[in-house]
Design a protein around this motif. Structure first.
Motif, PDB file in Angstrom:
ATOM      1  N   THR A 195      -4.320  47.369  18.917  1.00  0.00           N
ATOM      2  CA  THR A 195      -4.719  46.162  18.190  1.00  0.00           C
ATOM      3  C   THR A 195      -5.662  45.286  19.014  1.00  0.00           C
ATOM      4  O   THR A 195      -6.362  44.446  18.459  1.00  0.00           O
ATOM      5  CB  THR A 195      -3.490  45.314  17.815  1.00  0.00           C
ATOM      6  N   GLY A 196      -5.642  45.470  20.328  1.00  0.00           N
ATOM      7  CA  GLY A 196      -6.462  44.637  21.205  1.00  0.00           C
ATOM      8  C   GLY A 196      -5.808  43.333  21.600  1.00  0.00           C
ATOM      9  O   GLY A 196      -6.389  42.550  22.350  1.00  0.00           O
ATOM     10  N   ASP A 222      -9.732  53.999  21.066  1.00  0.00           N
ATOM     11  CA  ASP A 222      -9.775  52.658  20.464  1.00  0.00           C
ATOM     12  C   ASP A 222      -9.444  52.799  18.983  1.00  0.00           C
ATOM     13  O   ASP A 222     -10.213  53.383  18.214  1.00  0.00           O
ATOM     14  CB  ASP A 222     -11.167  52.057  20.644  1.00  0.00           C
ATOM     15  N   ARG A 224      -8.619  50.076  16.903  1.00  0.00           N
ATOM     16  CA  ARG A 224      -8.628  48.769  16.260  1.00  0.00           C
ATOM     17  C   ARG A 224      -9.270  48.836  14.869  1.00  0.00           C
ATOM     18  O   ARG A 224     -10.299  49.494  14.685  1.00  0.00           O
ATOM     19  CB  ARG A 224      -9.383  47.759  17.129  1.00  0.00           C
ATOM     20  N   ASP A 228      -8.891  43.472  13.580  1.00  0.00           N
ATOM     21  CA  ASP A 228      -8.703  43.298  15.022  1.00  0.00           C
ATOM     22  C   ASP A 228     -10.028  43.021  15.721  1.00  0.00           C
ATOM     23  O   ASP A 228     -10.105  42.174  16.616  1.00  0.00           O
ATOM     24  CB  ASP A 228      -8.069  44.552  15.622  1.00  0.00           C
ATOM     25  N   GLU A 229     -11.072  43.730  15.308  1.00  0.00           N
ATOM     26  CA  GLU A 229     -12.372  43.528  15.930  1.00  0.00           C
ATOM     27  C   GLU A 229     -12.934  42.142  15.599  1.00  0.00           C
ATOM     28  O   GLU A 229     -13.656  41.553  16.419  1.00  0.00           O
ATOM     29  CB  GLU A 229     -13.330  44.630  15.481  1.00  0.00           C
TER      30      GLU A 229
END
Length: 454
Positions: A195-196, A222, A224, A228-229
């Motif tokens: 999710t970051g 990655d 996401r 999320d980004e």
């Protein structure tokens, strides 16, 4: 989209959005179900050297790949050369027989950066990955890793949580020359970004104390989603910073169902006559590594007075120390090569202590596999396509309130074991772990302690 049937009742759909280097997914990871209410599955890396055994040079190259991606992104004058080396590295990740040759080639290139970088690896899984990113740089880089350990004599300069993890609290200790000072980019290294949130947590904490303009989030995988980004974009706007994201593979995942794990297994720890036939030797690498003389205090109330070694990066190291660390590792490997009895050898790091054992394993010669013990509870299912086919648990020697696990080591698979501990521990605390390995049919177990108790 590719669907992974991880366990009965649990499917994970993986859609690859970006695979710029054309890497074969099956060479990078497999899947397993894990014991975690927040997330029921795990991408088990085939190149990381954590949960399952790998050629140690492959693990070292996984970090080198991220280093070269950073150079290609930042250093226009070196972009073409970095891209050439990166292609060699990525090829070797899928062809382990070429990994040593390619790793030696990368290290001979003496890569530098114009603007100093600070690289942070996340405990415990990415301590070696972050260190291998750092070690590619011959100049201009600093490395430290977060830790779960509590060191009363030091103040943690960063504190943050890893929200999806079973063990959430991170600390970050630095030496007198605070490696977070300055305004150069900070590179956050993890094996996988889901999710970051963890990365954004630490960026927010860093920026409040040691502000700068540029941050990198570097990972092998990655996952996401756009939401999320977007949070990254919002944080950039809020703090007035730039956050660059780099990964080998970019995609999204969708989970269907929940696992029926009635067929999950745990290998029994039953010491019989075979256990008593295993020879155990303790090898102390005293006077090889520089030490940090501080104590730690575990959740179960035990105070370990054994020192740490500086070479891990737990307290920060710089490129100026690279040659010194290389020399110490080669000296340790030279000593341990004298103890080898077999061409079929397993080297195991323990917990956060991964990179130095990985480098020693790589220097021991042919016939060596490497991975590490872990805090991650993963269901073992003995089927051919499943990533984790066997597993054992035991109380951590460092903290008996924490369970540790070892996976995919079966009876008779290896003839000898080099088990690496950063610090000495009292015998009673290591016995449960040794009992596990006594059941695996090793002819010889070498317990290698980097820093004795003096």
């Amino acid at each position: 989209m590719r669907t992974y049937n991880i366990a009965e009742g649990l499917n994970v759909n993986v859609t690859i959005m970006s695979n710029p280097y054309g890497l074969p997914l099956d060479a990078l990871f497999a899947m397993a179900a894990r014991i975690n209410k927040k997330r029921a599955f795990l991408f088990v890396s085939k190149i990381l050297g954590k949960h399952i055994p790998v050629n140690p040079y492959v693990s070292l190259l996984s970090g080198a790949a991220l280093s070269l991606m950073i150079v290609a992104d930042r250093e226009e004058a070196r972009r073409e050369r970095a891209s050439e080396l990166l292609q060699d590295v990525l090829h070797a990740l899928a062809h382990p027989e070429e990994a040593k040759q390619v790793y030696d080639k990368v290290m001979l290139d003496e890569i530098t950066v114009r603007t100093p970088l600070t690289i942070i690896g996340f405990a415990e899984t990415a301590t070696a990955l972050g260190h291998s990113v750092f070690h590619v740089f011959a100049d201009g880089a600093t490395y430290l890793h977060t830790t779960r350990e509590f060191i009363p004599e030091r103040t943690s300069v960063l504190n943050f949580d890893e929200e999806h993890s079973h063990a959430v609290a991170h600390r970050c200790y630095v030496g007198k020359d605070n490696s977070l000072m300055g305004n150069g980019p900070i590179v956050l290294v993890d094996d996988e970004i889901t999710t970051g949130k963890t990365a954004l947590n630490i960026i927010r904490d860093i920026h409040a104390k040691y502000p700068r303009d540029h941050y990198y989030i570097a990972s092998l995988l990655d996952w996401r989603v756009p939401e999320d980004e977007h949070k990254v974009l919002l944080l950039e706007q809020e703090l007035g910073i730039h956050i660059h994201s780099l990964s080998l593979i970019k995609g999204v995942i969708e989970v269907e169902g929940s696992p029926d794990l009635s067929d999950a297994i745990s290998d029994p720890v039953l010491c019989d006559e075979q256990c008593t036939q295993t020879s155990i030797e303790y090898i102390y690498l005293d006077d090889i590594f520089n030490l940090v003389d501080v104590r730690s205090e575990s959740e179960d109330g035990w105070i370990n007075h054994s020192p740490y070694i500086t070479a891990t990066g737990r307290f920060g190291i710089t490129s100026d120390q690279r040659r010194e660390i290389d020399n110490s590792i080669e000296t340790a490997a030279e000593q341990l090569r004298k103890h080898r009895i077999s061409a079929n050898t397993l080297c195991l790091g323990t917990g956060e202590f991964m990179y130095v054992p990985m480098r020693i394993a790589a220097a021991l010669g042919n016939g060596v596999a490497y991975h590490s013990t872990t805090r991650s509870p993963i269901h073992a299912i003995n089927t051919e396509q499943y990533a984790i086919q066997s597993g054992n648990s035991y109380p951590s020697p460092d903290d008996t309130s924490v369970m540790n696990f070892i996976y995919n080591v079966t009876f008779g698979q290896y003839e000898e074991l080099f088990l690496f501990l950063e610090r000495d521990v009292i015998q009673a605390r290591i016995e449960p772990m040794l009992d596990v390995f006594r059941t695996k049919g090793f002819k010889q177990i070498n317990v290698v302690v980097a820093a004795g108790n003096g």
